[in-house]
Design a protein around this motif. Structure first.
Motif, PDB file in Angstrom:
ATOM      1  N   ALA A  72      -4.724  -0.549  -3.245  1.00 11.65           N
ATOM      2  CA  ALA A  72      -3.967  -1.235  -4.291  1.00 11.65           C
ATOM      3  C   ALA A  72      -4.871  -2.200  -5.051  1.00 11.65           C
ATOM      4  N   ALA A  73      -5.972  -2.634  -4.420  1.00 11.18           N
ATOM      5  CA  ALA A  73      -6.914  -3.554  -5.054  1.00 11.18           C
ATOM      6  C   ALA A  73      -8.240  -3.463  -4.315  1.00 11.18           C
ATOM      7  N   LYS A  74      -9.323  -3.704  -5.039  1.00 15.18           N
ATOM      8  CA  LYS A  74     -10.659  -3.679  -4.459  1.00 15.18           C
ATOM      9  C   LYS A  74     -11.360  -4.965  -4.869  1.00 15.18           C
ATOM     10  N   VAL A  75     -11.869  -5.719  -3.886  1.00 19.08           N
ATOM     11  CA  VAL A  75     -12.535  -6.989  -4.161  1.00 19.08           C
ATOM     12  C   VAL A  75     -13.981  -6.914  -3.668  1.00 19.08           C
ATOM     13  N   PRO A  76     -14.966  -7.037  -4.569  1.00 17.60           N
ATOM     14  CA  PRO A  76     -16.363  -7.046  -4.133  1.00 17.60           C
ATOM     15  C   PRO A  76     -16.689  -8.334  -3.368  1.00 17.60           C
ATOM     16  N   VAL A  77     -17.429  -8.195  -2.275  1.00 18.89           N
ATOM     17  CA  VAL A  77     -17.861  -9.339  -1.478  1.00 18.89           C
ATOM     18  C   VAL A  77     -19.336  -9.587  -1.808  1.00 18.89           C
ATOM     19  N   SER A 129     -12.411  -3.102   5.098  1.00 19.22           N
ATOM     20  CA  SER A 129     -13.717  -3.230   4.448  1.00 19.22           C
ATOM     21  C   SER A 129     -14.330  -1.858   4.194  1.00 19.22           C
ATOM     22  N   THR A 130     -15.174  -1.800   3.173  1.00 19.35           N
ATOM     23  CA  THR A 130     -15.927  -0.597   2.848  1.00 19.35           C
ATOM     24  C   THR A 130     -17.397  -0.970   2.792  1.00 19.35           C
ATOM     25  N   THR A 131     -18.151  -0.516   3.784  1.00 20.65           N
ATOM     26  CA  THR A 131     -19.564  -0.854   3.906  1.00 20.65           C
ATOM     27  C   THR A 131     -20.384  -0.329   2.726  1.00 20.65           C
ATOM     28  N   VAL A 132     -20.103   0.886   2.308  1.00 21.47           N
ATOM     29  CA  VAL A 132     -20.914   1.550   1.280  1.00 21.47           C
ATOM     30  C   VAL A 132     -21.031   0.725   0.006  1.00 21.47           C
ATOM     31  N   ASP A 133     -19.911   0.175  -0.469  1.00 23.55           N
ATOM     32  CA  ASP A 133     -19.977  -0.583  -1.721  1.00 23.55           C
ATOM     33  C   ASP A 133     -19.754  -2.087  -1.541  1.00 23.55           C
ATOM     34  N   GLY A 134     -19.685  -2.558  -0.294  1.00 22.95           N
ATOM     35  CA  GLY A 134     -19.569  -3.993  -0.040  1.00 22.95           C
ATOM     36  C   GLY A 134     -18.285  -4.603  -0.567  1.00 22.95           C
ATOM     37  N   THR A 135     -17.176  -3.909  -0.368  1.00 22.57           N
ATOM     38  CA  THR A 135     -15.891  -4.401  -0.860  1.00 22.57           C
ATOM     39  C   THR A 135     -14.874  -4.465   0.277  1.00 22.57           C
ATOM     40  N   VAL A 136     -13.796  -5.204   0.026  1.00 17.28           N
ATOM     41  CA  VAL A 136     -12.618  -5.125   0.876  1.00 17.28           C
ATOM     42  C   VAL A 136     -11.496  -4.581   0.010  1.00 17.28           C
ATOM     43  N   ASN A 137     -10.644  -3.784   0.625  1.00 17.34           N
ATOM     44  CA  ASN A 137      -9.583  -3.108  -0.105  1.00 17.34           C
ATOM     45  C   ASN A 137      -8.226  -3.494   0.439  1.00 17.34           C
ATOM     46  N   LEU A 138      -7.325  -3.804  -0.469  1.00 20.00           N
ATOM     47  CA  LEU A 138      -5.939  -4.057  -0.120  1.00 20.00           C
ATOM     48  C   LEU A 138      -5.257  -2.697  -0.076  1.00 20.00           C
ATOM     49  N   VAL A 139      -4.848  -2.274   1.109  1.00 18.20           N
ATOM     50  CA  VAL A 139      -4.290  -0.941   1.284  1.00 18.20           C
ATOM     51  C   VAL A 139      -2.780  -0.985   1.140  1.00 18.20           C
ATOM     52  N   ASP A 140      -2.264  -0.111   0.305  1.00 16.58           N
ATOM     53  CA  ASP A 140      -0.832   0.034   0.086  1.00 16.58           C
ATOM     54  C   ASP A 140      -0.249   0.763   1.290  1.00 16.58           C
ATOM     55  N   GLY A 141       0.641   0.100   2.009  1.00 15.56           N
ATOM     56  CA  GLY A 141       1.216   0.676   3.209  1.00 15.56           C
ATOM     57  C   GLY A 141       2.070   1.900   2.971  1.00 15.56           C
ATOM     58  N   VAL A 142       2.550   2.110   1.762  1.00  9.45           N
ATOM     59  CA  VAL A 142       3.395   3.261   1.473  1.00  9.45           C
ATOM     60  C   VAL A 142       2.553   4.475   1.117  1.00  9.45           C
ATOM     61  N   SER A 143       1.632   4.310   0.163  1.00 11.89           N
ATOM     62  CA  SER A 143       0.834   5.453  -0.296  1.00 11.89           C
ATOM     63  C   SER A 143      -0.418   5.671   0.534  1.00 11.89           C
ATOM     64  N   GLY A 144      -0.874   4.614   1.230  1.00  4.24           N
ATOM     65  CA  GLY A 144      -2.118   4.724   1.984  1.00  4.24           C
ATOM     66  C   GLY A 144      -3.345   4.583   1.100  1.00  4.24           C
ATOM     67  N   HIS A 202       9.728  -0.518   8.728  1.00  3.46           N
ATOM     68  CA  HIS A 202       9.513  -0.720   7.304  1.00  3.46           C
ATOM     69  C   HIS A 202       8.049  -1.037   7.060  1.00  3.46           C
ATOM     70  N   VAL A 203       7.428  -0.285   6.188  1.00  2.61           N
ATOM     71  CA  VAL A 203       6.036  -0.521   5.836  1.00  2.61           C
ATOM     72  C   VAL A 203       6.022  -1.078   4.424  1.00  2.61           C
ATOM     73  N   HIS A 204       5.443  -2.245   4.269  1.00  2.00           N
ATOM     74  CA  HIS A 204       5.398  -2.885   2.965  1.00  2.00           C
ATOM     75  C   HIS A 204       4.041  -2.668   2.325  1.00  2.00           C
ATOM     76  N   PRO A 205       4.013  -2.470   1.008  1.00  2.00           N
ATOM     77  CA  PRO A 205       2.730  -2.288   0.332  1.00  2.00           C
ATOM     78  C   PRO A 205       1.827  -3.502   0.517  1.00  2.00           C
ATOM     79  N   GLY A 206       0.547  -3.229   0.650  1.00  2.00           N
ATOM     80  CA  GLY A 206      -0.431  -4.304   0.687  1.00  2.00           C
ATOM     81  C   GLY A 206      -0.466  -5.092   1.971  1.00  2.00           C
ATOM     82  N   GLU A 207      -0.161  -4.459   3.073  1.00  2.00           N
ATOM     83  CA  GLU A 207      -0.135  -5.193   4.329  1.00  2.00           C
ATOM     84  C   GLU A 207      -1.484  -5.233   5.044  1.00  2.00           C
ATOM     85  N   ALA A 208      -2.430  -4.424   4.633  1.00  2.00           N
ATOM     86  CA  ALA A 208      -3.698  -4.369   5.365  1.00  2.00           C
ATOM     87  C   ALA A 208      -4.896  -4.491   4.430  1.00  2.00           C
ATOM     88  N   TRP A 209      -5.890  -5.231   4.895  1.00  2.00           N
ATOM     89  CA  TRP A 209      -7.170  -5.338   4.195  1.00  2.00           C
ATOM     90  C   TRP A 209      -8.210  -4.623   5.041  1.00  2.00           C
TER      91      TRP A 209
END
Length: 127
Positions: free
Chosen positions: A55-60, A37-52, A28-35
């Protein structure tokens, strides 16, 4: 002829009954199980485990163009800027960057068994 029809119906019913629970054997893969990072824009992303997808992007703060290491422990997410050493705590309820803790670039964030440790190899400390 009737026997062939009975066998076909029985096999169809058995196949339906077995196939109906086939998803129970898959992980079972649950949405939002992985965070991630994206170097290019300095963010971390909450990845939806179902769609890939994200689900959310947070600037650091201050991390634009920097490599980051992400560690999650339960509802807490720690982002370590590998260039500056700063560790940012992500507020997962508000999906915002919270407290930013200055540290050396030699600091690692280790998590397990409900505990998070900051290990600074340069200073030889564990917090």
């Amino acid at each position: 002829m009737a026997l062939g029809l009975v066998v076909t119906v029985v096999l169809a019913i058995a196949g339906f009954a077995i196939g109906r629970d086939a998803s129970a054997s898959r992980p079972h893969v649950h949405p939002g199980e992985a965070w991630l990072s994206t170097t290019v824009d300095g963010t971390v992303n909450l990845v939806d485990g179902v769609s890939g997808g994200s689900a959310a992007k947070v600037p650091v703060p201050g991390a634009l163009g920097h490599d980051m290491a992400v560690t999650q422990q339960g509802d807490l997410v720690f982002v370590r800027d590998t260039v500056t050493g700063a560790i940012t705590v992500i507020d997962t309820a508000q999906l915002t960057a919270g407290v930013q803790i200055p540290h050396s670039t030699e600091t690692s964030v280790l998590a397990g068994a409900g505990v998070v440790y900051l290990v600074d190899a340069a200073q030889g400390t564990v917090q």
